[in-house]
Design an enzyme around this catalytic site. Structure first.
Site, PDB file in Angstrom:
ATOM      1  N   ASP A   1       0.181  13.687  37.379  1.00  0.00           N
ATOM      2  CA  ASP A   1      -0.199  13.534  39.258  1.00  0.00           C
ATOM      3  C   ASP A   1       0.856  14.162  39.646  1.00  0.00           C
ATOM      4  OD1 ASP A   1      -1.084  10.405  37.660  1.00  0.00           O
ATOM      5  OD2 ASP A   1      -2.273  11.829  37.576  1.00  0.00           O
TER       6      ASP A   1
ATOM      7  N   ASN B   1      12.289   6.464  31.145  1.00  0.00           N
ATOM      8  CA  ASN B   1      12.050   5.887  30.084  1.00  0.00           C
ATOM      9  C   ASN B   1      11.245   6.429  29.143  1.00  0.00           C
ATOM     10  OD1 ASN B   1      13.581   3.133  31.126  1.00  0.00           O
ATOM     11  ND2 ASN B   1      11.894   2.453  31.715  1.00  0.00           N
TER      12      ASN B   1
ATOM     13  N   VAL C   1      18.213  11.935  30.457  1.00  0.00           N
ATOM     14  CA  VAL C   1      16.879  11.694  30.697  1.00  0.00           C
ATOM     15  C   VAL C   1      16.487  11.298  31.440  1.00  0.00           C
ATOM     16  CG1 VAL C   1      15.904  12.745  28.274  1.00  0.00           C
ATOM     17  CG2 VAL C   1      15.239   9.425  29.212  1.00  0.00           C
TER      18      VAL C   1
ATOM     19  N   GLU D   1       0.915  -0.844   0.335  1.00  0.00           N
ATOM     20  CA  GLU D   1      -0.283  -0.211   0.052  1.00  0.00           C
ATOM     21  C   GLU D   1       0.569   1.613   0.193  1.00  0.00           C
ATOM     22  OE1 GLU D   1      -3.059  -0.735  -0.647  1.00  0.00           O
ATOM     23  OE2 GLU D   1      -2.677  -2.953  -0.357  1.00  0.00           O
TER      24      GLU D   1
END
Length: 413
Positions: free
Chosen positions: A413, A403, A400, A330
Site C-alpha cells: 500500500d 513481525n 527484520v 492419517e
C-alpha cells in the site's frame, strides 16, 4: 548460554465434585481449580525471554505434589516457515512470522519415567500431561482478571456425540503383507527421518472459528506440538513448514465425500502448493462433516508423491488432542502404516493411534505393529523427501523490522 528458568508454581487445588463448567474443550465435570503462582524469580541480572527455553512447574494433583518439567519444542517450525491467507479480491498474501520465541513445550513429570506432557504456555497453561498412567488436561478458566486454571481428566468431558468415528481407509486402500516380528527388524539411528508438513485450513474452518485467524493458528500449532511427541517413538521428526488458510473461499471443491475431497486436494497440491512451499506432506483440515462415521482419509504408502502424499482430516472435536490424533493417524497411512489388528499393542489397556475406530478414549501411542510397518516401509521404499534434516528456527537469527515479511504476492500500500 541458554537461560534456564526454574519456575515454581504453587497450585492450590479445590476439587469441585459433581459440579460442571464450560471450558474451551467443552462441558467438564469433576475438575480441580488451581492458581499458578510464580515463586522463584530469575537470577539477578538475567534477561527474561518472553518464553524461556526450560520451565518447571510444581503443583498438586489429587493432593499429591508433582513437578512438571517443560522444554520448548524448538523443532516445531522450519526455518523458512510461512503462513498464507487471501485478500477479499483474491490476492495471495504470504508472511514469514518470527516463530523462534514461540510458546509450545514438551515435557514430563519428574520422577515418573513413563510421564509425558504437551503444553502451550501462550496464555496460561493449556494442554495435557500423563501422570502415573492417567492423562490429565489443563487449561485456563474463563474468569476475568483471574489466574485460575482447571485440571481434569478427559473422561470428565461431556461428549456431544457418543457415536464411534472412523478413518475412511479400508482394506481396498491397504495392501496387506505379512508383518515381521520386532526381532527380525534391525533399527539404528540411520532410520531417523524428518517430515516437513503443510496444514491447509479450508473455508469451513474459517467460518467455524468466526474468521479468527489467531485462534485457528493456535489450534493448529497445538495439534502439531501434540503429534511431534507421538512420532518421536517412530524416529520421525514432524516440522511445520507452512499454514495456509483459505480465508475467502475454498480453492478446491470440499465435499462430504472424503474420497472425492482427498483426490481434489492431492491434485491441487501437485499443481499449486508444492511449487510454492518446500514440504514433504500436506494435510487438509476441514469443518465439513464427511459422509457416515468417516473423520479422515489418506493414501497409504504414498510419502513424497506429489499427488498422494496428502490426507484430509475433519475437525470433529472441541478437544484439540482428539483431532491431533486423527491427523497423526492419517499421516501414518502416508508412511505405509496400516490399521491395527487384534494382536497389535501399545501397552496394556490402551487404544492405539492406528485403531480404525476413534472412540472417546484418550489415545497417544503407536502400536508395535505400526512401528514395524513404518520401519519396513522406510527400509524398502526409502522415500527421499524425508531424508534431509531441516534447520531449526533457533539456528537462524536474521534481524527484520516488524513481525512479518510480506512476499511479492501482496501489493504494498
Amino acid at each position: 548460554m541458554i537461560q534456564v528458568l526454574l519456575v515454581t508454581i504453587c497450585l492450590a487445588a479445590f476439587p469441585y465434585q459433581g459440579s460442571s463448567i464450560i471450558l474451551e474443550s467443552g462441558k467438564v465435570n469433576d475438575y480441580e481449580v488451581v492458581y499458578p503462582q510464580r515463586l522463584a524469580p530469575l537470577p539477578e541480572g538475567a534477561v527474561q525471554q518472553k518464553y524461556e527455553d526450560t520451565m518447571q512447574y510444581e503443583f498438586k494433583v489429587n493432593g499429591e505434589p508433582v513437578v512438571l518439567h517443560l522444554e520448548k519444542n524448538k523443532g516445531l517450525f522450519s526455518k523458512d516457515y510461512s503462513e498464507i491467507h487471501y485478500s477479499p479480491d483474491g490476492r495471495r498474501i504470504t508472511t514469514h512470522p518470527l516463530v523462534e520465541d514461540h510458546c509450545y513445550y514438551r515435557g514430563h513429570i519428574r520422577n515418573d519415567a513413563d510421564s509425558t506432557a504437551s503444553i502451550s504456555a501462550c496464555h496460561g497453561l493449556k494442554g495435557h500431561f500423563k501422570l502415573r498412567g492417567e492423562t490429565y488436561l489443563i487449561e485456563p478458566m474463563k474468569i476475568s482478571n483471574s489466574e485460575a486454571h482447571a485440571v481434569y481428566k478427559y473422561e470428565n468431558v461431556e461428549k456431544e456425540d457418543e457415536a464411534h468415528k472412523m478413518c475412511g481407509v479400508t482394506q481396498n486402500w491397504e495392501s496387506y503383507e505379512p508383518i515381521k516380528k520386532a526381532s527380525q527388524l534391525i533399527v539404528s539411528t540411520e532410520f531417523q527421518r524428518y517430515m516437513e508438513i503443510v496444514i491447509v485450513v479450508d473455508h469451513s474452518m474459517v467460518k467455524k472459528y468466526n474468521g479468527d485467524s489467531d485462534k485457528i493458528k493456535a489450534w493448529v500449532y497445538e495439534m502439531i506440538n501434540t503429534i511431534t511427541e507421538s512420532y518421536s517413538y517412530l524416529y520421525i521428526d514432524i516440522i511445520l513448514s507452512g499454514l495456509e488458510i483459505w480465508s475467502e473461499k475454498d480453492l478446491i471443491n470440499v465435499e462430504t465425500s472424503a474420497e472425492n475431497t482427498l483426490k481434489s486436494f492431492g491434485e491441487w497440491r501437485a499443481k499449486d502448493l508444492i511449487h510454492r512451499i518446500s514440504h514433504d506432506n500436506a494435510q487438509l483440515l476441514t469443518a465439513t462433516d464427511f459422509d457416515g462415521p468417516t473423520i479422515g482419509l489418506a493414501y497409504v504408502a504414498s510419502m513424497c508423491d506429489p499427488k498422494r502424499s496428502v490426507g484430509v482430516v475433519q475437525d470433529h472435536s472441541s478437544v484439540n488432542r482428539l483431532v491431533a490424533i486423527t491427523l497423526a493417524h492419517e499421516m501414518a497411512h502416508n508412511l505405509g502404516v496400516r490399521h491395527d489388528e487384534g494382536s497389535c499393542s501399545c501397552g496394556s489397556g490402551y487404544t492405539c493411534i492406528m485403531s480404525p475406530v476413534i472412540n472417546s478414549e484418550v489415545i497417544k501411542y503407536f502400536s508395535d505393529c505400526s512401528y514395524i510397518q513404518c520401519r519396513e516401509y522406510i527400509s524398502k521404499e526409502n522415500p527421499p523427501c524425508i531424508l534431509n534434516k531441516p534447520l531449526r528456527t533457533d539456528t537462524v537469527s536474521t534481524p527484520v523490522s516488524g513481525n512479518e515479511l510480506l512476499e511479492a504476492e501482496k501489493d504494498y500500500d
